[in-house]
Each structure stands twice: as C-alpha cells, then as structure tokens.
Design an enzyme around this catalytic site. Structure first.
Site, short mmCIF file in Angstrom:
data_model
loop_
_atom_site.label_atom_id
_atom_site.label_comp_id
_atom_site.label_asym_id
_atom_site.label_seq_id
_atom_site.Cartn_x
_atom_site.Cartn_y
_atom_site.Cartn_z
N HIS A 2 0.39 -11.69 1.93
CA HIS A 2 -0.64 -10.91 1.23
C HIS A 2 -1.42 -11.75 0.20
O HIS A 2 -2.65 -11.72 0.17
CB HIS A 2 0.01 -9.69 0.56
CG HIS A 2 -0.92 -8.56 0.32
ND1 HIS A 2 -0.52 -7.25 0.33
CD2 HIS A 2 -2.25 -8.52 0.05
CE1 HIS A 2 -1.56 -6.46 0.07
NE2 HIS A 2 -2.62 -7.22 -0.10
N TYR B 237 0.83 -1.21 0.00
CA TYR B 237 0.00 0.00 0.00
C TYR B 237 0.87 1.26 0.00
O TYR B 237 0.36 2.36 -0.22
CB TYR B 237 -0.94 0.05 1.22
CG TYR B 237 -1.92 -1.10 1.31
CD1 TYR B 237 -2.09 -1.99 0.25
CD2 TYR B 237 -2.68 -1.29 2.45
CE1 TYR B 237 -2.98 -3.05 0.34
CE2 TYR B 237 -3.58 -2.35 2.55
CZ TYR B 237 -3.72 -3.22 1.49
OH TYR B 237 -4.60 -4.27 1.60
P1 NAP Z 1 -14.50 -1.14 1.11
O1 NAP Z 1 -14.00 -0.88 2.48
O2 NAP Z 1 -15.52 -2.18 0.89
O3 NAP Z 1 -15.05 0.20 0.46
C1 NAP Z 1 -14.36 1.40 0.48
C2 NAP Z 1 -15.13 2.41 -0.38
O4 NAP Z 1 -16.44 2.59 0.14
C3 NAP Z 1 -14.48 3.76 -0.40
O5 NAP Z 1 -14.65 4.27 -1.72
C4 NAP Z 1 -15.27 4.58 0.60
O6 NAP Z 1 -15.29 5.94 0.22
C5 NAP Z 1 -16.64 3.96 0.50
N1 NAP Z 1 -17.36 3.94 1.78
C6 NAP Z 1 -16.88 3.62 3.01
N2 NAP Z 1 -17.83 3.69 3.94
C7 NAP Z 1 -18.95 4.08 3.32
C8 NAP Z 1 -20.28 4.32 3.75
N3 NAP Z 1 -20.63 4.17 5.04
N4 NAP Z 1 -21.18 4.72 2.83
C9 NAP Z 1 -20.84 4.87 1.53
N5 NAP Z 1 -19.61 4.63 1.05
C10 NAP Z 1 -18.66 4.24 1.94
O7 NAP Z 1 -13.30 -1.52 0.12
P2 NAP Z 1 -11.71 -1.59 0.19
O8 NAP Z 1 -11.11 -0.31 0.59
O9 NAP Z 1 -11.29 -2.23 -1.07
O10 NAP Z 1 -11.44 -2.68 1.34
C11 NAP Z 1 -11.17 -2.35 2.69
C12 NAP Z 1 -9.73 -2.67 3.06
O11 NAP Z 1 -9.42 -4.04 2.81
C13 NAP Z 1 -8.68 -1.92 2.23
O12 NAP Z 1 -8.60 -0.57 2.62
C14 NAP Z 1 -7.45 -2.73 2.55
O13 NAP Z 1 -6.95 -2.38 3.84
C15 NAP Z 1 -8.03 -4.16 2.57
N6 NAP Z 1 -7.85 -4.90 1.29
C16 NAP Z 1 -7.09 -6.04 1.31
C17 NAP Z 1 -6.92 -6.79 0.16
C18 NAP Z 1 -6.10 -8.04 0.22
O14 NAP Z 1 -5.74 -8.59 -0.84
N7 NAP Z 1 -5.77 -8.54 1.38
C19 NAP Z 1 -7.51 -6.39 -1.05
C20 NAP Z 1 -8.30 -5.23 -1.06
C21 NAP Z 1 -8.46 -4.49 0.12
P3 NAP Z 1 -14.77 7.14 1.19
O15 NAP Z 1 -13.34 6.83 1.54
O16 NAP Z 1 -14.89 8.33 0.30
O17 NAP Z 1 -15.68 7.16 2.38
#
Ligand code: NAP
Length: 278
Positions: A108, A50
């Site tokens: 990862h 990241y």
């Molecule tokens: P997510 O948490 O499902 O969604 C994040 C998105 O949703 C952002 O665009 C955010 O926008 C929006 N959001 C958040 N809360 C909201 C709400 N209450 N209402 C409306 N929209 C909302 O997706 P993600 O960031 O992909 O996944 C979360 C975490 O998982 C990542 O940050 C990372 O740490 C981890 N991850 C790990 C892997 C892996 O391979 N291990 C892969 C992908 C992700 P705003 O920021 O504008 O609020």
C-alpha cells in the site's frame, strides 16, 4: 459496455478502468460495489486498511458474475511488511473476501523509514508462486523504491498505483513506469472532492464533446496511459465514469489538462518519501 484492457508485464490482462471502494463500508459498500459490477466494472480496488474486504467479497458473490471475469485488488498495510506478517495478512485478506486468490495485491505504501518494503515484496513473490496472488504490484512507490525491489528479486511490479489527477499528473513517474514496464494506476483520479471540474480546459472540453467534466478527466487519464479507479457511491455517476471510451480528446486538450499540474498539487501532501501509513 466493452471495457478495453492493459496487458501487464506478467502477460495477464487488467481492465482499463476500475472501481475504487474507499471510504465505503457496511451496507453502503455492499450496495455500491454490487451496483458497480452491475453497471459493468470488473476491476474492484480494496485494501486491508479500508476495512471493507468482507463487504467487497459479499458484493462479488451477490453479483453472480463468474469469478474469472472479475479482477479483485487488495493492498498490504504498512504494519504487515515483515515477511511472515505479509504472508499471514494476505491469507487473512482472502478469508475476509471469501476468495481463493487475489488478481492483484499491492504494497500500500513503501514506508521507507522502516525499510521493510523489500521484505514485503519477497513475501508477495512467494505468494504468487503459491497461486494465492495472480499479479503483483505496489502503490505510492517512487522510481528508487521500484528499482530496489526489482534489483533485489528480479521481479518487476506489474502495477504502481499512485496519486494522479490534473493537479498532479505525474509525468516523471509515468516516464519511469514506461521504461520499467509498469502500468500506472491512478488513485483519486477525479481529484477527490476538490475535483478540478471547473478548470477552464476541463470545462471547455466537456462542452466541446458533450460530456461531463468527470468524463473529461477520466478520458484524459486513459489517453495519458493511466488506469483510473474512480469511486462513486451513486449508480448514475458510476455509469457515467465508466462511459469514457466513446470519445477522444485532441492532443491540445490533453496537453492543456496536463498543464494544470503543479508541484504542490498533491491532495494531502502524500509524498511517498515522507508520508507513512501503517
Ligand atoms: P476520486 O475517485 O477521485 O473521487 C471520489 C469523489 O468524487 C467522491 O466524493 C464521489 O462522490 C465523487 N465523484 C465520483 N464520480 C463523480 C462524478 N462523475 N461527478 C462528480 N463527482 C463524482 O477519489 P478517491 O475515492 O480518493 O480515489 C479513488 C480510489 O482510489 C479510492 O476509492 C481507493 O480505492 C483508491 N485510493 C488509493 C490510495 C492509495 O494510497 N493507494 C489513496 C487514495 C485512494 P460520490 O460517491 O457521492 O459519487
């Protein structure tokens, strides 16, 4: 806000919801993580890939919250799976974070075509013995990958962080995790930008309980036994996403949301048997 915990298979506790930090970097990342800690998150999820470990470390220091009240996770990238590389990579993560230990370190992606993930796992087991990592886990592992590292080392990952949201509810992996004693952590728990907030069972439950669709999805995560790590750069949404322990979905509501799952529900086709990330 009191956040419940899961007990890991190594006896340690992990908060039942965490804060995801991808793709935050720079000042936006420092501000978002600092605000997340301020509104009550204690589990922070970062990764070498990241490119924001320094910023996460900075926010942790600025928060003033005692280190032992925070739970910091990082992840070992695919290019560092060889034993010596894994040891060096983890020490470099600690340096960037400015911490003397990680609470949880994950492989990862398994990158099975390279076949080095069991070697990376042995390195993590040794890092835990040295005290540099408290709990050990993996990410994007299938049942086969999990069983291989368990068979080779006798050490079961405490956590497997996998893609999990209403379109991809991971029933089989969750069953496997229950059998093996592995906590299911959910990445993209809200379904990312394609958030399934308009799906009828999600929208209906939000109306019934007087909460937002995002809260319904995160509450569904909690009730199916998963540990979600939603990302938001917005303090109001961070607070909203944390506030999911004051209402309960009915069994029918949970089943209807799980029923949104579909075989091609992955957000970008990240099948761990074929998708590789270095
Ligand atoms: P997510 O948490 O499902 O969604 C994040 C998105 O949703 C952002 O665009 C955010 O926008 C929006 N959001 C958040 N809360 C909201 C709400 N209450 N209402 C409306 N929209 C909302 O997706 P993600 O960031 O992909 O996944 C979360 C975490 O998982 C990542 O940050 C990372 O740490 C981890 N991850 C790990 C892997 C892996 O391979 N291990 C892969 C992908 C992700 P705003 O920021 O504008 O609020």
């Amino acid at each position: 806000m009191e956040i419940p915990h899961h007990v890991l298979n190594d006896g340690r506790e992990i908060p039942a919801i965490g804060f995801g930090t991808y793709p935050l970097t720079g000042q936006e990342c420092i501000d978002a993580v600092a605000s997340a800690i301020e509104v009550g998150y204690r589990l922070i999820d970062t990764a070498v890939n990241y490119g924001n470990e320094e910023e996460v470390g900075e926010a942790v220091r600025r928060s003033g919250v005692p280190r032992d009240e925070l739970f910091v996770t990082s992840k070992l990238p695919g290019r560092h799976h060889a034993y010596d590389d894994a040891i060096r990579s983890t020490k470099e993560s600690l340096q960037r974070l400015g911490l003397d230990h990680l609470d949880l370190h994950l492989i990862h992606w398994p990158n099975p075509s390279r076949g080095l993930y069991p070697e990376a796992w042995r390195a993590l087991v040794d890092l835990q013995r040295e005290g540099l990592v408290r709990s050990l886990g993996v990410s994007n592992f299938t049942g086969e990958h999990l069983r291989r590292v368990i068979d080779e080392t006798g050490v079961t990952p405490a956590v497997n962080q996998v893609e999990l949201h209403p379109w991809f509810p991971q029933q089989e992996m969750r069953k496997t995790h229950l059998e093996l004693g592995v906590v299911t952590e959910s990445w993209s728990p809200l379904g990312k930008r394609q958030a399934p907030f308009d799906e009828p069972p999600v929208a209906a439950a939000a109306r019934t309980h007087g909460v937002t669709p995002g809260q319904v999805v995160l509450r569904w995560q909690v009730q199916v036994g998963a540990l979600p790590i939603p990302k938001s750069a917005t303090p109001a949404r961070q607070r909203e996403n944390l506030d999911v322990f004051g209402f309960e979905l009915t069994e029918d509501e949970v089943s209807a949301i799980t029923g949104l799952g579909r075989p091609d529900g992955r957000l970008f086709g990240g099948d761990p048997d074929t998708h590789e990330e270095m």
